[in-house]
Design an enzyme around this catalytic site. Structure first.
Site, PDB file in Angstrom:
ATOM      1  N   ASP A 236     -43.994  43.520   3.487  1.00 48.95           N
ATOM      2  CA  ASP A 236     -43.633  43.979   2.245  1.00 48.95           C
ATOM      3  C   ASP A 236     -43.841  44.688   1.063  1.00 48.95           C
ATOM      4  O   ASP A 236     -45.455  43.514   0.543  1.00 48.95           O
ATOM      5  CB  ASP A 236     -42.899  42.739   1.901  1.00 48.95           C
ATOM      6  CG  ASP A 236     -41.283  43.188   0.717  1.00 48.95           C
ATOM      7  OD1 ASP A 236     -40.281  44.334   1.157  1.00 48.95           O
ATOM      8  OD2 ASP A 236     -41.671  43.099  -0.456  1.00 48.95           O
ATOM      9  N   GLU A 280     -58.162  36.922  15.441  1.00 47.39           N
ATOM     10  CA  GLU A 280     -58.662  35.822  16.309  1.00 47.39           C
ATOM     11  C   GLU A 280     -57.177  34.835  17.576  1.00 47.39           C
ATOM     12  O   GLU A 280     -58.070  33.965  17.734  1.00 47.39           O
ATOM     13  CB  GLU A 280     -58.634  34.273  14.854  1.00 47.39           C
ATOM     14  CG  GLU A 280     -59.569  34.049  14.316  1.00 47.39           C
ATOM     15  CD  GLU A 280     -60.069  33.502  12.427  1.00 47.39           C
ATOM     16  OE1 GLU A 280     -58.912  32.054  12.729  1.00 47.39           O
ATOM     17  OE2 GLU A 280     -60.069  33.685  12.038  1.00 47.39           O
TER      18      GLU A 280
HETATM   19  C1  NOJ Z   1     -39.246  46.780   0.417  1.00 49.15           C
HETATM   20  C2  NOJ Z   1     -37.823  45.859   0.257  1.00 49.15           C
HETATM   21  O1  NOJ Z   1     -37.301  45.909   1.999  1.00 49.15           O
HETATM   22  C3  NOJ Z   1     -36.675  45.767  -0.575  1.00 49.15           C
HETATM   23  O2  NOJ Z   1     -35.775  45.331   0.531  1.00 49.15           O
HETATM   24  C4  NOJ Z   1     -37.087  44.725  -1.041  1.00 49.15           C
HETATM   25  O3  NOJ Z   1     -36.021  44.754  -2.515  1.00 49.15           O
HETATM   26  C5  NOJ Z   1     -38.591  45.319  -2.068  1.00 49.15           C
HETATM   27  N1  NOJ Z   1     -39.624  45.766  -1.083  1.00 49.15           N
HETATM   28  C6  NOJ Z   1     -38.984  43.392  -2.676  1.00 49.15           C
HETATM   29  O4  NOJ Z   1     -39.319  42.513  -1.504  1.00 49.15           O
END
Ligand code: NOJ
Length: 568
Positions: A236, A280
Protein backbone atom coordinates in the site's frame (compact mmCIF):
# COMPACT_ATOMS: atom_id res chain seq x y z
CA UNK A 1 -17.42 -11.75 -47.64
CA UNK A 2 -14.86 -13.53 -45.53
CA UNK A 3 -16.10 -16.72 -44.01
CA UNK A 4 -15.58 -17.02 -40.28
CA UNK A 5 -15.57 -19.80 -37.80
CA UNK A 6 -15.88 -19.79 -34.11
CA UNK A 7 -16.52 -22.03 -31.18
CA UNK A 8 -18.71 -20.79 -28.37
CA UNK A 9 -17.10 -21.02 -24.94
CA UNK A 10 -18.77 -23.73 -22.92
CA UNK A 11 -20.88 -22.22 -20.15
CA UNK A 12 -19.27 -22.52 -16.74
CA UNK A 13 -20.35 -25.39 -14.57
CA UNK A 14 -23.26 -24.55 -12.31
CA UNK A 15 -21.57 -25.68 -9.10
CA UNK A 16 -18.58 -23.47 -9.72
CA UNK A 17 -16.48 -26.46 -8.79
CA UNK A 18 -15.48 -27.93 -12.11
CA UNK A 19 -11.80 -28.73 -12.45
CA UNK A 20 -10.49 -26.55 -15.25
CA UNK A 21 -8.11 -27.69 -17.93
CA UNK A 22 -4.94 -26.57 -16.23
CA UNK A 23 -1.90 -28.43 -14.98
CA UNK A 24 -2.26 -29.76 -11.44
CA UNK A 25 -1.70 -27.46 -8.49
CA UNK A 26 1.88 -28.45 -7.76
CA UNK A 27 2.96 -27.80 -11.36
CA UNK A 28 1.19 -24.45 -11.43
CA UNK A 29 2.74 -23.35 -8.15
CA UNK A 30 6.23 -24.40 -9.24
CA UNK A 31 6.43 -21.86 -12.09
CA UNK A 32 9.10 -19.35 -11.01
CA UNK A 33 8.06 -16.64 -13.47
CA UNK A 34 4.36 -16.91 -12.74
CA UNK A 35 3.97 -13.25 -11.84
CA UNK A 36 5.04 -12.02 -15.28
CA UNK A 37 1.80 -13.19 -16.87
CA UNK A 38 -0.53 -13.89 -13.95
CA UNK A 39 -4.18 -12.92 -13.83
CA UNK A 40 -4.61 -11.78 -10.25
CA UNK A 41 -8.05 -11.42 -8.72
CA UNK A 42 -8.52 -8.82 -6.05
CA UNK A 43 -10.69 -9.92 -3.17
CA UNK A 44 -12.09 -7.14 -1.04
CA UNK A 45 -12.83 -9.33 1.97
CA UNK A 46 -15.61 -7.14 3.39
CA UNK A 47 -17.67 -7.63 0.24
CA UNK A 48 -16.74 -10.98 -1.30
CA UNK A 49 -18.59 -13.67 0.66
CA UNK A 50 -20.03 -13.73 4.15
CA UNK A 51 -19.98 -17.18 5.74
CA UNK A 52 -21.47 -16.20 9.10
CA UNK A 53 -24.31 -13.98 7.89
CA UNK A 54 -23.34 -10.83 9.81
CA UNK A 55 -23.33 -8.68 6.68
CA UNK A 56 -19.55 -8.46 6.49
CA UNK A 57 -17.53 -10.78 4.25
CA UNK A 58 -15.00 -13.07 5.92
CA UNK A 59 -12.14 -15.48 5.26
CA UNK A 60 -14.32 -18.58 5.62
CA UNK A 61 -16.49 -17.04 2.90
CA UNK A 62 -13.45 -16.73 0.64
CA UNK A 63 -12.49 -20.36 1.20
CA UNK A 64 -16.01 -21.53 0.40
CA UNK A 65 -16.07 -19.64 -2.92
CA UNK A 66 -12.61 -20.49 -4.26
CA UNK A 67 -14.10 -22.97 -6.72
CA UNK A 68 -15.70 -20.13 -8.68
CA UNK A 69 -12.32 -18.40 -8.97
CA UNK A 70 -10.53 -21.53 -10.09
CA UNK A 71 -13.19 -21.93 -12.73
CA UNK A 72 -12.66 -18.36 -13.87
CA UNK A 73 -9.07 -19.35 -14.54
CA UNK A 74 -7.18 -16.86 -12.37
CA UNK A 75 -3.68 -17.54 -11.08
CA UNK A 76 -3.68 -15.72 -7.78
CA UNK A 77 -5.83 -13.79 -5.37
CA UNK A 78 -4.84 -10.58 -3.63
CA UNK A 79 -6.75 -9.85 -0.45
CA UNK A 80 -7.24 -6.29 0.78
CA UNK A 81 -6.54 -6.01 4.54
CA UNK A 82 -8.27 -8.37 6.96
CA UNK A 83 -6.03 -7.47 9.93
CA UNK A 84 -7.15 -6.25 13.35
CA UNK A 85 -8.45 -2.76 12.74
CA UNK A 86 -11.04 -0.23 13.92
CA UNK A 87 -12.10 -0.15 10.24
CA UNK A 88 -11.99 3.63 9.95
CA UNK A 89 -10.60 3.17 6.42
CA UNK A 90 -12.06 -0.27 5.76
CA UNK A 91 -9.03 -2.06 7.20
CA UNK A 92 -6.28 0.13 5.71
CA UNK A 93 -5.95 1.36 9.30
CA UNK A 94 -4.15 -1.57 10.93
CA UNK A 95 -3.95 -1.98 14.71
CA UNK A 96 -2.28 -5.41 14.70
CA UNK A 97 -0.41 -6.45 11.57
CA UNK A 98 -0.08 -10.07 12.67
CA UNK A 99 -3.64 -11.04 13.45
CA UNK A 100 -7.00 -11.36 11.74
CA UNK A 101 -9.78 -8.99 12.77
CA UNK A 102 -12.62 -10.97 14.40
CA UNK A 103 -14.89 -9.44 11.73
CA UNK A 104 -13.09 -11.61 9.17
CA UNK A 105 -12.28 -14.68 11.28
CA UNK A 106 -9.11 -16.04 12.82
CA UNK A 107 -5.58 -16.99 11.88
CA UNK A 108 -6.84 -20.56 11.64
CA UNK A 109 -9.35 -19.44 9.02
CA UNK A 110 -6.52 -17.71 7.20
CA UNK A 111 -4.36 -20.84 7.18
CA UNK A 112 -7.30 -22.90 5.94
CA UNK A 113 -7.88 -20.40 3.12
CA UNK A 114 -4.24 -20.49 2.01
CA UNK A 115 -4.21 -24.26 2.06
CA UNK A 116 -7.43 -24.47 0.06
CA UNK A 117 -6.23 -21.90 -2.48
CA UNK A 118 -2.91 -23.67 -2.97
CA UNK A 119 -4.68 -26.99 -3.39
CA UNK A 120 -6.48 -25.39 -6.34
CA UNK A 121 -3.28 -23.97 -7.80
CA UNK A 122 -4.18 -20.42 -6.74
CA UNK A 123 -1.53 -18.27 -5.07
CA UNK A 124 -2.32 -15.89 -2.25
CA UNK A 125 -1.09 -12.30 -2.04
CA UNK A 126 -1.87 -10.19 1.00
CA UNK A 127 -1.90 -6.44 1.45
CA UNK A 128 0.70 -4.76 3.61
CA UNK A 129 0.20 -1.22 4.85
CA UNK A 130 3.60 0.25 5.78
CA UNK A 131 2.99 3.99 5.33
CA UNK A 132 0.74 4.33 8.35
CA UNK A 133 -0.91 2.35 11.11
CA UNK A 134 -4.22 2.85 12.85
CA UNK A 135 -4.32 5.31 15.72
CA UNK A 136 -5.41 2.29 17.76
CA UNK A 137 -2.03 0.60 17.14
CA UNK A 138 -0.23 0.10 20.49
CA UNK A 139 2.74 2.10 19.19
CA UNK A 140 0.59 5.15 18.49
CA UNK A 141 -1.26 4.82 21.77
CA UNK A 142 2.12 4.74 23.56
CA UNK A 143 3.26 7.78 21.56
CA UNK A 144 0.23 9.78 22.72
CA UNK A 145 1.07 9.27 26.38
CA UNK A 146 4.83 9.71 25.95
CA UNK A 147 6.68 13.02 25.91
CA UNK A 148 7.65 15.02 22.81
CA UNK A 149 11.04 13.79 21.63
CA UNK A 150 10.57 10.34 23.20
CA UNK A 151 11.38 7.05 21.47
CA UNK A 152 7.64 6.32 21.34
CA UNK A 153 6.90 9.51 19.38
CA UNK A 154 9.91 8.81 17.18
CA UNK A 155 8.14 5.94 15.41
CA UNK A 156 5.68 8.42 13.88
CA UNK A 157 6.00 11.95 12.51
CA UNK A 158 5.21 14.19 15.46
CA UNK A 159 6.24 17.83 15.10
CA UNK A 160 5.68 21.10 16.90
CA UNK A 161 3.22 23.40 15.18
CA UNK A 162 4.00 26.71 13.54
CA UNK A 163 2.62 30.03 14.74
CA UNK A 164 3.35 31.78 18.00
CA UNK A 165 1.81 29.03 20.11
CA UNK A 166 2.20 26.09 17.77
CA UNK A 167 -1.39 26.52 16.69
CA UNK A 168 -0.67 26.04 12.96
CA UNK A 169 0.18 22.73 11.26
CA UNK A 170 3.91 22.11 10.74
CA UNK A 171 3.55 22.38 6.95
CA UNK A 172 0.93 22.86 4.25
CA UNK A 173 0.41 19.24 3.19
CA UNK A 174 -3.13 18.09 2.50
CA UNK A 175 -4.57 14.66 3.24
CA UNK A 176 -5.37 12.51 0.19
CA UNK A 177 -8.82 12.17 1.71
CA UNK A 178 -9.36 15.94 1.98
CA UNK A 179 -8.55 18.43 4.73
CA UNK A 180 -5.13 18.95 6.34
CA UNK A 181 -2.58 16.14 6.69
CA UNK A 182 -1.87 17.10 10.31
CA UNK A 183 -3.82 16.69 13.53
CA UNK A 184 -2.90 18.31 16.81
CA UNK A 185 -2.98 16.20 19.94
CA UNK A 186 -3.72 17.06 23.51
CA UNK A 187 -0.69 16.26 25.65
CA UNK A 188 -1.15 13.98 28.67
CA UNK A 189 -1.18 17.07 30.93
CA UNK A 190 -4.19 18.47 29.08
CA UNK A 191 -2.37 21.21 27.13
CA UNK A 192 -2.60 21.58 23.32
CA UNK A 193 0.36 19.66 22.03
CA UNK A 194 2.31 18.47 19.02
CA UNK A 195 0.92 17.61 15.62
CA UNK A 196 1.22 14.26 13.84
CA UNK A 197 1.26 13.63 10.11
CA UNK A 198 -1.38 11.55 8.37
CA UNK A 199 -1.39 11.53 4.59
CA UNK A 200 -4.78 9.82 4.81
CA UNK A 201 -7.39 9.95 7.59
CA UNK A 202 -6.51 11.36 11.03
CA UNK A 203 -6.97 7.79 12.29
CA UNK A 204 -3.99 6.74 10.09
CA UNK A 205 -0.76 8.26 11.50
CA UNK A 206 2.27 7.98 9.19
CA UNK A 207 5.28 6.02 10.40
CA UNK A 208 8.72 7.61 10.42
CA UNK A 209 10.76 5.42 8.08
CA UNK A 210 14.01 7.07 9.10
CA UNK A 211 13.59 5.11 12.34
CA UNK A 212 15.32 1.70 12.25
CA UNK A 213 12.74 0.26 14.64
CA UNK A 214 10.08 0.71 11.95
CA UNK A 215 12.24 -1.23 9.48
CA UNK A 216 12.72 -4.08 11.97
CA UNK A 217 9.03 -4.24 12.74
CA UNK A 218 8.06 -4.56 9.09
CA UNK A 219 10.68 -7.23 8.48
CA UNK A 220 9.06 -9.15 11.33
CA UNK A 221 5.61 -8.68 9.81
CA UNK A 222 6.75 -9.82 6.36
CA UNK A 223 8.27 -12.97 7.85
CA UNK A 224 5.15 -13.66 9.88
CA UNK A 225 3.02 -13.93 6.73
CA UNK A 226 5.70 -15.55 4.56
CA UNK A 227 6.06 -18.26 7.20
CA UNK A 228 2.30 -18.84 6.92
CA UNK A 229 2.74 -19.48 3.19
CA UNK A 230 1.71 -16.29 1.42
CA UNK A 231 3.01 -15.83 -2.11
CA UNK A 232 3.53 -12.12 -1.91
CA UNK A 233 2.44 -8.69 -0.83
CA UNK A 234 0.61 -5.84 -2.45
CA UNK A 235 2.33 -2.85 -0.89
CA UNK A 236 0.00 0.00 0.00
CA UNK A 237 1.15 3.54 -0.84
CA UNK A 238 4.60 2.22 -1.79
CA UNK A 239 5.65 5.63 -3.07
CA UNK A 240 5.20 7.66 0.10
CA UNK A 241 6.92 5.90 2.98
CA UNK A 242 9.88 8.27 2.93
CA UNK A 243 9.30 12.02 3.17
CA UNK A 244 11.64 14.83 2.15
CA UNK A 245 14.01 15.83 4.91
CA UNK A 246 12.67 18.65 7.04
CA UNK A 247 9.11 18.04 5.77
CA UNK A 248 9.06 21.19 3.60
CA UNK A 249 5.90 22.84 2.30
CA UNK A 250 4.62 21.55 -1.02
CA UNK A 251 4.29 24.05 -3.84
CA UNK A 252 2.83 22.16 -6.82
CA UNK A 253 4.14 23.34 -10.15
CA UNK A 254 7.34 24.80 -8.68
CA UNK A 255 9.26 22.36 -10.81
CA UNK A 256 8.75 18.90 -12.21
CA UNK A 257 9.68 17.27 -8.93
CA UNK A 258 7.27 15.06 -7.09
CA UNK A 259 5.59 16.20 -3.90
CA UNK A 260 7.87 16.04 -0.83
CA UNK A 261 5.96 12.95 0.32
CA UNK A 262 6.39 10.91 -2.85
CA UNK A 263 9.13 9.15 -4.74
CA UNK A 264 12.07 9.93 -2.44
CA UNK A 265 15.21 8.01 -3.39
CA UNK A 266 15.51 6.31 0.01
CA UNK A 267 12.17 4.54 -0.43
CA UNK A 268 13.89 2.18 -2.86
CA UNK A 269 16.33 0.99 -0.18
CA UNK A 270 13.37 -0.28 1.80
CA UNK A 271 12.07 -2.38 -1.05
CA UNK A 272 15.52 -3.69 -1.97
CA UNK A 273 15.78 -4.86 1.61
CA UNK A 274 12.34 -6.48 1.41
CA UNK A 275 13.24 -8.17 -1.88
CA UNK A 276 16.31 -9.75 -0.29
CA UNK A 277 14.12 -10.98 2.54
CA UNK A 278 11.52 -12.47 0.19
CA UNK A 279 14.24 -14.12 -1.87
CA UNK A 280 15.31 -16.11 1.20
CA UNK A 281 12.01 -18.00 0.91
CA UNK A 282 11.39 -20.88 -1.46
CA UNK A 283 9.07 -20.36 -4.42
CA UNK A 284 8.86 -17.00 -6.16
CA UNK A 285 7.16 -14.69 -3.63
CA UNK A 286 6.37 -11.27 -5.00
CA UNK A 287 6.05 -7.60 -4.14
CA UNK A 288 3.51 -5.52 -6.07
CA UNK A 289 3.63 -1.77 -5.67
CA UNK A 290 0.79 0.62 -5.38
CA UNK A 291 2.81 3.61 -6.55
CA UNK A 292 0.73 6.16 -8.42
CA UNK A 293 3.84 7.94 -9.62
CA UNK A 294 3.81 9.96 -12.80
CA UNK A 295 5.36 9.91 -15.28
CA UNK A 296 5.26 6.15 -15.78
CA UNK A 297 8.98 6.18 -16.53
CA UNK A 298 9.54 7.04 -12.87
CA UNK A 299 7.14 4.32 -11.70
CA UNK A 300 9.38 1.77 -13.38
CA UNK A 301 11.96 2.55 -10.66
CA UNK A 302 9.86 0.41 -8.31
CA UNK A 303 10.32 -2.66 -10.50
CA UNK A 304 14.05 -2.62 -11.17
CA UNK A 305 15.55 -6.09 -10.98
CA UNK A 306 16.44 -5.93 -7.28
CA UNK A 307 13.22 -4.28 -6.08
CA UNK A 308 9.61 -5.16 -6.60
CA UNK A 309 8.19 -7.55 -9.17
CA UNK A 310 5.21 -5.49 -10.25
CA UNK A 311 3.78 -1.99 -10.01
CA UNK A 312 0.18 -1.33 -10.95
CA UNK A 313 -0.60 0.43 -14.20
CA UNK A 314 -3.93 2.11 -13.83
CA UNK A 315 -4.05 3.26 -17.41
CA UNK A 316 -7.18 1.47 -18.58
CA UNK A 317 -9.95 3.54 -17.06
CA UNK A 318 -11.01 5.91 -19.80
CA UNK A 319 -12.53 5.45 -23.24
CA UNK A 320 -10.29 7.33 -25.63
CA UNK A 321 -8.31 5.34 -28.17
CA UNK A 322 -5.46 7.80 -28.69
CA UNK A 323 -4.92 8.30 -24.99
CA UNK A 324 -5.15 4.55 -24.36
CA UNK A 325 -2.63 3.84 -27.08
CA UNK A 326 -0.22 6.38 -25.64
CA UNK A 327 -0.66 5.01 -22.11
CA UNK A 328 -0.16 1.41 -23.20
CA UNK A 329 2.97 2.35 -25.13
CA UNK A 330 4.23 4.38 -22.20
CA UNK A 331 3.76 1.51 -19.79
CA UNK A 332 5.29 -1.12 -22.06
CA UNK A 333 8.29 1.06 -22.78
CA UNK A 334 8.86 2.13 -19.18
CA UNK A 335 8.52 -1.31 -17.66
CA UNK A 336 10.21 -3.04 -20.55
CA UNK A 337 13.25 -0.81 -20.06
CA UNK A 338 13.89 -2.45 -16.69
CA UNK A 339 12.87 -5.94 -17.77
CA UNK A 340 9.66 -5.91 -15.73
CA UNK A 341 6.21 -7.00 -16.86
CA UNK A 342 3.35 -4.55 -16.88
CA UNK A 343 0.57 -5.15 -14.37
CA UNK A 344 -2.60 -3.83 -15.98
CA UNK A 345 -5.45 -2.57 -13.86
CA UNK A 346 -8.86 -1.45 -15.06
CA UNK A 347 -10.50 -1.18 -11.65
CA UNK A 348 -10.00 -1.71 -7.94
CA UNK A 349 -11.62 -0.86 -4.60
CA UNK A 350 -10.60 2.80 -4.87
CA UNK A 351 -12.15 3.77 -8.20
CA UNK A 352 -15.52 3.95 -9.90
CA UNK A 353 -16.41 0.56 -11.39
CA UNK A 354 -15.37 0.20 -15.04
CA UNK A 355 -18.90 -0.23 -16.41
CA UNK A 356 -19.78 3.22 -15.10
CA UNK A 357 -16.45 5.00 -15.33
CA UNK A 358 -16.02 4.46 -19.07
CA UNK A 359 -19.23 6.38 -19.73
CA UNK A 360 -17.81 9.60 -18.29
CA UNK A 361 -14.79 11.75 -19.03
CA UNK A 362 -12.32 12.10 -16.14
CA UNK A 363 -13.60 15.67 -15.57
CA UNK A 364 -17.24 14.58 -15.50
CA UNK A 365 -16.59 11.87 -12.91
CA UNK A 366 -14.11 13.81 -10.78
CA UNK A 367 -16.25 13.90 -7.61
CA UNK A 368 -17.54 10.38 -8.13
CA UNK A 369 -20.82 9.15 -9.60
CA UNK A 370 -23.74 9.08 -7.18
CA UNK A 371 -27.30 10.10 -6.41
CA UNK A 372 -26.78 13.71 -7.51
CA UNK A 373 -25.09 12.82 -10.82
CA UNK A 374 -27.31 13.54 -13.78
CA UNK A 375 -27.40 11.61 -17.04
CA UNK A 376 -26.13 8.26 -15.81
CA UNK A 377 -26.60 5.95 -18.83
CA UNK A 378 -28.58 2.76 -18.39
CA UNK A 379 -26.83 -0.54 -17.68
CA UNK A 380 -27.47 -1.83 -21.18
CA UNK A 381 -25.94 1.31 -22.66
CA UNK A 382 -22.93 1.06 -20.37
CA UNK A 383 -21.88 -2.58 -20.37
CA UNK A 384 -20.50 -2.80 -23.96
CA UNK A 385 -17.48 -0.59 -23.26
CA UNK A 386 -16.57 -2.49 -20.12
CA UNK A 387 -16.71 -5.78 -21.99
CA UNK A 388 -14.53 -4.37 -24.74
CA UNK A 389 -12.11 -3.02 -22.13
CA UNK A 390 -11.85 -6.48 -20.58
CA UNK A 391 -10.84 -7.82 -23.97
CA UNK A 392 -8.30 -5.04 -24.35
CA UNK A 393 -6.72 -5.65 -20.96
CA UNK A 394 -6.62 -9.41 -21.34
CA UNK A 395 -5.05 -9.09 -24.79
CA UNK A 396 -2.09 -7.10 -23.48
CA UNK A 397 1.19 -8.79 -22.61
CA UNK A 398 1.97 -8.90 -18.91
CA UNK A 399 -0.02 -9.50 -15.76
CA UNK A 400 -3.63 -8.35 -15.29
CA UNK A 401 -5.55 -7.54 -12.13
CA UNK A 402 -9.30 -8.06 -11.89
CA UNK A 403 -11.31 -6.50 -9.12
CA UNK A 404 -14.01 -8.75 -7.70
CA UNK A 405 -17.28 -8.27 -9.55
CA UNK A 406 -15.53 -6.89 -12.63
CA UNK A 407 -16.00 -10.34 -14.17
CA UNK A 408 -19.74 -10.01 -13.50
CA UNK A 409 -19.88 -6.61 -15.20
CA UNK A 410 -21.07 -4.96 -12.01
CA UNK A 411 -21.72 -1.22 -12.36
CA UNK A 412 -20.98 1.36 -9.68
CA UNK A 413 -23.72 1.43 -7.05
CA UNK A 414 -24.81 5.01 -7.66
CA UNK A 415 -27.79 5.23 -5.32
CA UNK A 416 -26.19 4.71 -1.91
CA UNK A 417 -27.86 7.17 0.47
CA UNK A 418 -25.58 9.54 2.39
CA UNK A 419 -26.62 7.91 5.66
CA UNK A 420 -25.24 4.55 4.53
CA UNK A 421 -21.87 5.86 3.32
CA UNK A 422 -18.74 4.77 5.16
CA UNK A 423 -15.73 6.04 3.22
CA UNK A 424 -13.76 8.70 5.14
CA UNK A 425 -13.35 10.60 1.86
CA UNK A 426 -17.07 11.36 1.89
CA UNK A 427 -16.88 12.80 5.40
CA UNK A 428 -13.56 14.64 5.06
CA UNK A 429 -14.81 16.44 1.94
CA UNK A 430 -18.21 17.10 3.55
CA UNK A 431 -19.93 15.06 0.88
CA UNK A 432 -18.34 16.90 -2.02
CA UNK A 433 -16.75 13.60 -3.09
CA UNK A 434 -18.92 10.49 -2.90
CA UNK A 435 -15.87 8.43 -2.07
CA UNK A 436 -15.40 4.78 -2.81
CA UNK A 437 -18.41 3.01 -1.32
CA UNK A 438 -20.08 2.64 -4.72
CA UNK A 439 -17.50 0.13 -5.90
CA UNK A 440 -17.35 -1.75 -2.59
CA UNK A 441 -20.87 -3.11 -2.34
CA UNK A 442 -21.07 -6.84 -1.49
CA UNK A 443 -21.16 -8.84 -4.71
CA UNK A 444 -24.00 -11.10 -5.91
CA UNK A 445 -23.67 -14.87 -6.17
CA UNK A 446 -27.24 -16.15 -6.40
CA UNK A 447 -30.04 -14.07 -7.84
CA UNK A 448 -32.80 -15.47 -5.65
CA UNK A 449 -30.97 -15.82 -2.34
CA UNK A 450 -30.93 -13.38 0.59
CA UNK A 451 -28.25 -10.69 0.02
CA UNK A 452 -27.97 -12.23 -3.47
CA UNK A 453 -25.98 -15.08 -1.97
CA UNK A 454 -23.31 -12.79 -0.50
CA UNK A 455 -24.19 -14.21 2.90
CA UNK A 456 -26.67 -16.50 4.54
CA UNK A 457 -28.92 -13.62 5.64
CA UNK A 458 -30.18 -10.34 4.20
CA UNK A 459 -27.44 -8.43 5.95
CA UNK A 460 -25.01 -6.44 3.81
CA UNK A 461 -22.76 -3.70 5.18
CA UNK A 462 -23.61 -1.51 2.19
CA UNK A 463 -27.01 -1.68 0.45
CA UNK A 464 -27.01 -3.82 -2.70
CA UNK A 465 -28.70 -2.43 -5.83
CA UNK A 466 -31.58 -4.29 -7.41
CA UNK A 467 -29.64 -4.97 -10.59
CA UNK A 468 -27.52 -7.43 -8.57
CA UNK A 469 -30.37 -9.93 -9.09
CA UNK A 470 -29.88 -9.83 -12.85
CA UNK A 471 -26.09 -9.90 -12.61
CA UNK A 472 -25.68 -12.64 -10.00
CA UNK A 473 -23.08 -15.26 -10.80
CA UNK A 474 -25.57 -18.15 -10.98
CA UNK A 475 -27.57 -16.33 -13.68
CA UNK A 476 -24.41 -15.66 -15.68
CA UNK A 477 -22.90 -19.13 -15.39
CA UNK A 478 -25.40 -20.78 -17.66
CA UNK A 479 -25.53 -17.97 -20.22
CA UNK A 480 -22.84 -18.25 -22.92
CA UNK A 481 -23.23 -14.52 -23.65
CA UNK A 482 -22.72 -13.39 -20.08
CA UNK A 483 -19.90 -11.10 -19.04
CA UNK A 484 -18.69 -13.85 -16.70
CA UNK A 485 -18.31 -16.26 -19.60
CA UNK A 486 -16.63 -13.58 -21.68
CA UNK A 487 -13.96 -13.16 -18.99
CA UNK A 488 -13.64 -16.88 -18.60
CA UNK A 489 -13.14 -17.38 -22.35
CA UNK A 490 -10.71 -14.45 -22.62
CA UNK A 491 -8.58 -15.65 -19.70
CA UNK A 492 -8.38 -19.15 -21.17
CA UNK A 493 -7.62 -17.92 -24.69
CA UNK A 494 -5.05 -15.45 -23.46
CA UNK A 495 -3.06 -18.27 -21.93
CA UNK A 496 -3.67 -20.71 -24.76
CA UNK A 497 -2.57 -18.23 -27.44
CA UNK A 498 0.33 -16.82 -25.45
CA UNK A 499 -0.99 -13.25 -25.41
CA UNK A 500 0.19 -12.91 -21.82
CA UNK A 501 3.81 -13.49 -22.84
CA UNK A 502 3.60 -12.01 -26.32
CA UNK A 503 4.55 -8.75 -27.93
CA UNK A 504 2.23 -6.00 -29.01
CA UNK A 505 2.54 -4.45 -32.43
CA UNK A 506 0.19 -1.66 -33.51
CA UNK A 507 -1.46 -2.09 -36.89
CA UNK A 508 -1.36 0.85 -39.29
CA UNK A 509 -4.26 1.97 -41.42
CA UNK A 510 -7.01 2.25 -38.80
CA UNK A 511 -8.89 5.39 -37.78
CA UNK A 512 -7.65 7.21 -34.68
CA UNK A 513 -10.56 5.96 -32.60
CA UNK A 514 -9.73 2.30 -33.25
CA UNK A 515 -7.13 0.39 -31.26
CA UNK A 516 -5.68 -2.23 -33.56
CA UNK A 517 -2.72 -4.45 -32.79
CA UNK A 518 -1.35 -7.92 -33.06
CA UNK A 519 -0.07 -9.99 -30.17
CA UNK A 520 1.16 -13.54 -30.76
CA UNK A 521 -1.07 -14.89 -33.54
CA UNK A 522 -4.04 -12.76 -32.61
CA UNK A 523 -5.28 -9.51 -34.14
CA UNK A 524 -7.07 -7.35 -31.61
CA UNK A 525 -9.44 -4.52 -32.56
CA UNK A 526 -11.27 -2.21 -30.19
CA UNK A 527 -13.67 0.31 -31.68
CA UNK A 528 -14.09 3.37 -29.44
CA UNK A 529 -15.59 5.42 -32.26
CA UNK A 530 -19.11 5.93 -33.53
CA UNK A 531 -18.81 4.10 -36.87
CA UNK A 532 -18.54 0.36 -37.59
CA UNK A 533 -15.07 -0.80 -38.61
CA UNK A 534 -14.48 -3.43 -41.34
CA UNK A 535 -12.89 -6.60 -39.96
CA UNK A 536 -9.73 -8.06 -41.43
CA UNK A 537 -9.77 -11.65 -42.65
CA UNK A 538 -9.31 -14.47 -40.18
CA UNK A 539 -11.08 -16.66 -37.68
CA UNK A 540 -12.98 -14.74 -35.03
CA UNK A 541 -11.86 -16.14 -31.69
CA UNK A 542 -13.88 -13.91 -29.42
CA UNK A 543 -16.03 -10.79 -29.54
CA UNK A 544 -17.25 -8.61 -26.72
CA UNK A 545 -20.78 -8.43 -28.09
CA UNK A 546 -23.39 -10.85 -26.87
CA UNK A 547 -24.25 -12.67 -30.00
CA UNK A 548 -25.77 -15.49 -31.71
CA UNK A 549 -22.95 -17.64 -32.91
CA UNK A 550 -24.46 -18.25 -36.32
CA UNK A 551 -24.55 -14.55 -37.05
CA UNK A 552 -20.94 -14.28 -35.96
CA UNK A 553 -19.74 -16.45 -38.80
CA UNK A 554 -20.99 -13.73 -41.12
CA UNK A 555 -19.58 -10.86 -39.08
CA UNK A 556 -17.86 -8.34 -41.34
CA UNK A 557 -17.73 -5.20 -39.25
CA UNK A 558 -16.95 -4.30 -35.67
CA UNK A 559 -19.67 -2.18 -34.07
CA UNK A 560 -18.88 0.90 -31.94
CA UNK A 561 -17.89 0.14 -28.32
CA UNK A 562 -16.94 -3.44 -29.08
CA UNK A 563 -13.80 -5.56 -29.36
CA UNK A 564 -12.77 -8.61 -31.32
CA UNK A 565 -9.91 -11.11 -31.26
CA UNK A 566 -9.15 -12.65 -34.65
CA UNK A 567 -6.74 -15.45 -35.39
CA UNK A 568 -4.47 -13.63 -37.80
C1 NOJ B 1 -4.56 2.84 -0.92
C2 NOJ B 1 -5.66 1.87 -0.67
O1 NOJ B 1 -5.93 1.18 -1.86
C3 NOJ B 1 -6.83 2.68 -0.17
O2 NOJ B 1 -8.01 1.93 -0.11
C4 NOJ B 1 -6.47 3.24 1.16
O3 NOJ B 1 -7.52 4.08 1.62
C5 NOJ B 1 -5.19 4.06 1.09
N1 NOJ B 1 -4.17 3.42 0.32
C6 NOJ B 1 -4.65 4.32 2.47
O4 NOJ B 1 -4.16 3.13 3.03
Amino acid sequence: MTSRTRTAPAPAHESGDLPVSRPDASTVLADPEWWRTAVIYQIYPRSFADANGDGMGDLAGVTARLGALQELGIDAIWLSPFYTSPQKDAGYDVADYCDVDPLFGTLTDFDAMVEAAHARGIRVIVDIVPNHSSDAHPWFQAALTAAPGSAERGRYLFRDGRGTAGELPPNNWASFFGGPAWTRIVEPDGTPGQWYLHLFDSSQPDFDWTNEEVHDEFRRILRFWLDRGVDGFRVDVASSLVKAEGLPDYHPGDDDEMPPYEGRAAVHDIFRDWRRLLDEYPGERILAAEAWIKPLARRADWVRHDEMHQAFNDVLNFWDASALRASIDGALTAFGSVGAPTAWVASNHDGIRTVTTLMFTPAERAGGVGPRTTGIPSYDQSIPRARAMAMLMLALPGSAYLYQGEELGLPEATDIPDAARQDPTFFRTEGEQYGRDGCRVPIPWESEAPSYGFGTTDASWLPQPEIWGRLARDRQQADPDSTLNLYRAAIALRRERGLDAGELEWLPGYAADVLAFTNADVTVLINTGAEPVPLPAGEVLLTSTPHDFTALTALTTLAPDTAVWIHA
